[in-house]
Design a protein around this motif. Structure first.
Motif, PDB file in Angstrom:
ATOM      1  N   GLU A   6       0.216   9.247  -8.888  1.00 21.05           N
ATOM      2  CA  GLU A   6       0.396   9.118  -7.448  1.00 21.05           C
ATOM      3  C   GLU A   6      -0.614   8.111  -6.918  1.00 21.05           C
ATOM      4  OE1 GLU A   6       1.427  13.006  -5.818  1.00 21.05           O
ATOM      5  OE2 GLU A   6       0.497  12.340  -3.949  1.00 21.05           O
ATOM      6  N   LYS A   7      -0.124   7.076  -6.225  1.00 22.33           N
ATOM      7  CA  LYS A   7      -1.073   6.132  -5.624  1.00 22.33           C
ATOM      8  C   LYS A   7      -1.465   6.696  -4.272  1.00 22.33           C
ATOM      9  CE  LYS A   7      -2.477   1.480  -5.130  1.00 22.33           C
ATOM     10  NZ  LYS A   7      -2.375   0.740  -3.895  1.00 22.33           N
ATOM     11  N   SER A   8      -2.650   7.273  -4.204  1.00 18.65           N
ATOM     12  CA  SER A   8      -3.081   7.812  -2.914  1.00 18.65           C
ATOM     13  C   SER A   8      -4.574   8.083  -2.910  1.00 18.65           C
ATOM     14  CB  SER A   8      -2.279   9.060  -2.555  1.00 18.65           C
ATOM     15  OG  SER A   8      -2.586  10.105  -3.411  1.00 18.65           O
ATOM     16  N   ASP A   9      -5.000   8.583  -1.782  1.00 18.21           N
ATOM     17  CA  ASP A   9      -6.394   8.951  -1.571  1.00 18.21           C
ATOM     18  C   ASP A   9      -6.541  10.413  -1.992  1.00 18.21           C
ATOM     19  OD1 ASP A   9      -8.790   9.840  -0.451  1.00 18.21           O
ATOM     20  OD2 ASP A   9      -8.538   8.636   1.370  1.00 18.21           O
ATOM     21  N   LEU A  10      -7.427  10.655  -2.922  1.00 17.95           N
ATOM     22  CA  LEU A  10      -7.613  12.012  -3.462  1.00 17.95           C
ATOM     23  C   LEU A  10      -7.945  13.030  -2.366  1.00 17.95           C
ATOM     24  CD1 LEU A  10      -7.712  13.319  -6.331  1.00 17.95           C
ATOM     25  CD2 LEU A  10     -10.132  12.750  -6.386  1.00 17.95           C
ATOM     26  N   THR A  11      -8.602  12.583  -1.327  1.00 19.80           N
ATOM     27  CA  THR A  11      -9.028  13.515  -0.273  1.00 19.80           C
ATOM     28  C   THR A  11      -7.859  13.985   0.596  1.00 19.80           C
ATOM     29  OG1 THR A  11      -9.514  11.801   1.366  1.00 19.80           O
ATOM     30  CG2 THR A  11     -11.297  12.409  -0.146  1.00 19.80           C
ATOM     31  N   LYS A  12      -6.678  13.421   0.383  1.00 23.46           N
ATOM     32  CA  LYS A  12      -5.508  13.809   1.201  1.00 23.46           C
ATOM     33  C   LYS A  12      -4.581  14.782   0.470  1.00 23.46           C
ATOM     34  CE  LYS A  12      -6.266  10.473   4.348  1.00 23.46           C
ATOM     35  NZ  LYS A  12      -7.520  10.782   5.077  1.00 23.46           N
ATOM     36  N   LEU A  13      -4.879  15.088  -0.797  1.00 26.34           N
ATOM     37  CA  LEU A  13      -3.912  15.836  -1.611  1.00 26.34           C
ATOM     38  C   LEU A  13      -4.026  17.353  -1.429  1.00 26.34           C
ATOM     39  CD1 LEU A  13      -3.926  13.834  -4.969  1.00 26.34           C
ATOM     40  CD2 LEU A  13      -2.529  13.491  -2.927  1.00 26.34           C
ATOM     41  N   HIS A  14      -2.858  17.980  -1.286  1.00 25.85           N
ATOM     42  CA  HIS A  14      -2.771  19.442  -1.147  1.00 25.85           C
ATOM     43  C   HIS A  14      -2.538  20.041  -2.534  1.00 25.85           C
ATOM     44  CE1 HIS A  14      -2.287  19.620   3.345  1.00 25.85           C
ATOM     45  NE2 HIS A  14      -2.094  18.335   3.107  1.00 25.85           N
ATOM     46  N   ILE A 149      -1.837  15.667 -11.605  1.00 22.49           N
ATOM     47  CA  ILE A 149      -1.638  14.368 -10.948  1.00 22.49           C
ATOM     48  C   ILE A 149      -2.766  13.415 -11.338  1.00 22.49           C
ATOM     49  CG2 ILE A 149      -1.524  13.181  -8.702  1.00 22.49           C
ATOM     50  CD1 ILE A 149      -0.532  15.851  -7.496  1.00 22.49           C
ATOM     51  N   PHE A 150      -2.400  12.200 -11.771  1.00 22.56           N
ATOM     52  CA  PHE A 150      -3.380  11.117 -11.867  1.00 22.56           C
ATOM     53  C   PHE A 150      -3.332  10.397 -10.527  1.00 22.56           C
ATOM     54  CE2 PHE A 150      -2.425  11.591 -16.491  1.00 22.56           C
ATOM     55  CZ  PHE A 150      -3.716  11.857 -16.920  1.00 22.56           C
ATOM     56  N   CYS A 151      -4.356  10.590  -9.719  1.00 23.30           N
ATOM     57  CA  CYS A 151      -4.408   9.993  -8.380  1.00 23.30           C
ATOM     58  C   CYS A 151      -5.073   8.618  -8.507  1.00 23.30           C
ATOM     59  CB  CYS A 151      -5.208  10.891  -7.453  1.00 23.30           C
ATOM     60  SG  CYS A 151      -5.452  10.176  -5.831  1.00 23.30           S
ATOM     61  N   ILE A 152      -4.294   7.601  -8.199  1.00 22.05           N
ATOM     62  CA  ILE A 152      -4.735   6.225  -8.446  1.00 22.05           C
ATOM     63  C   ILE A 152      -4.946   5.487  -7.127  1.00 22.05           C
ATOM     64  CG2 ILE A 152      -4.056   4.061  -9.539  1.00 22.05           C
ATOM     65  CD1 ILE A 152      -2.661   5.813 -11.653  1.00 22.05           C
ATOM     66  N   PHE A 153      -6.025   4.731  -7.082  1.00 26.09           N
ATOM     67  CA  PHE A 153      -6.442   4.110  -5.829  1.00 26.09           C
ATOM     68  C   PHE A 153      -6.241   2.602  -5.832  1.00 26.09           C
ATOM     69  CE2 PHE A 153      -9.845   3.671  -2.456  1.00 26.09           C
ATOM     70  CZ  PHE A 153      -9.244   4.528  -1.561  1.00 26.09           C
ATOM     71  N   ASP A 154      -6.366   1.994  -7.007  1.00 18.29           N
ATOM     72  CA  ASP A 154      -6.318   0.522  -7.062  1.00 18.29           C
ATOM     73  C   ASP A 154      -5.129   0.044  -7.901  1.00 18.29           C
ATOM     74  OD1 ASP A 154      -8.412   1.571  -9.157  1.00 18.29           O
ATOM     75  OD2 ASP A 154      -7.678  -0.320  -9.969  1.00 18.29           O
ATOM     76  N   ASP A 155      -4.652  -1.166  -7.581  1.00 18.88           N
ATOM     77  CA  ASP A 155      -3.434  -1.697  -8.215  1.00 18.88           C
ATOM     78  C   ASP A 155      -3.591  -1.913  -9.713  1.00 18.88           C
ATOM     79  OD1 ASP A 155      -1.967  -1.689  -5.883  1.00 18.88           O
ATOM     80  OD2 ASP A 155      -2.688  -3.674  -5.281  1.00 18.88           O
TER      81      ASP A 155
END
Ligand code: AR6
Length: 165
Positions: A6-14, A149-155
């Motif tokens: 998931e490309k997102s900000d980890l601090t937003k995940l439920h 989930i692998f939470c990914i931040f950069d391209d």
């Protein structure tokens, strides 16, 4: 059992637990660690102060306070020193110890950042291979965890994970 990117900000995940790429002090820092402490609020730091730090490769859990996640699992990735200082095994230990901690507490969902691939300088492709291999090995023994989930931040990491998974 799902393993997702998931490309997102980890601090937003439920999720039941987000994993923090911390340092041995567990007292905060930059990168994802800084973002987690800012979003969780100062009570997180108060709880972290009671943990007496964490050795590289190990993991400790706290509540998540103002975050949408329920818990924060703090793990400490290795600093990349060229590859001859046990960095690969230590990074593997981060994923293994974090997911086992979550499983032992009967959590159902967990999200990981790309540990050590920011300030700590671990080569991103090598880190992704270790992360995916370790999680797939561990997944065979999991009962309570249903979603990873692998939470990914950069391209750059996103491209690497999309090619590998
Ligand atoms: N959500 C998800 N991933 C993120 C976020 C975010 N909000 N912010 C950054 N990343 P780093 P490290 C990604 O440097 O290399 C801290 O100061 C980022 O793109 O946060 O393990 C600690 O206190 C990168 O792919 O962690 C330690 O001192 C990944 O998170 C040190 O940095 C990890 O980058 C740990 O270094």
């Amino acid at each position: 059992m799902e393993i997702l990117i998931e490309k997102s900000d980890l601090t937003k995940l439920h999720v039941d637990a987000i994993v923090n790429a911390a340092n041995e002090s567990l007292l905060g820092g930059g990168g994802v660690d800084g973002a987690i402490h800012r979003a969780a609020g100062s009570e997180l730091l108060q709880e972290c102060k009671k943990l007496n730090g964490c050795p590289t490769g190990e993991a400790k859990i706290t509540k998540a306070y103002l975050l949408p996640a329920k818990h924060v699992i703090h793990t400490v990735g290795p600093i990349w020193k060229g590859g001859n200082c046990n960095e690969k095994q230590l990074l593997k230990n981060c994923y293994k110890n974090s997911i086992r901690l979550a499983e032992n507490l009967n959590l159902e969902s967990i999200a990981f950042p790309n540990i050590s691939t920011g300030v700590y300088g671990f080569p991103k492709k090598d880190a992704a291979e270790i992360a995916i291999k370790t999680i797939k090995e561990e997944a065979k023994q999991l009962k309570s965890i249903r979603k990873i989930i692998f939470c990914i931040f950069d391209d750059e990491n996103l491209n690497i994970y999309q090619n590998l998974l």
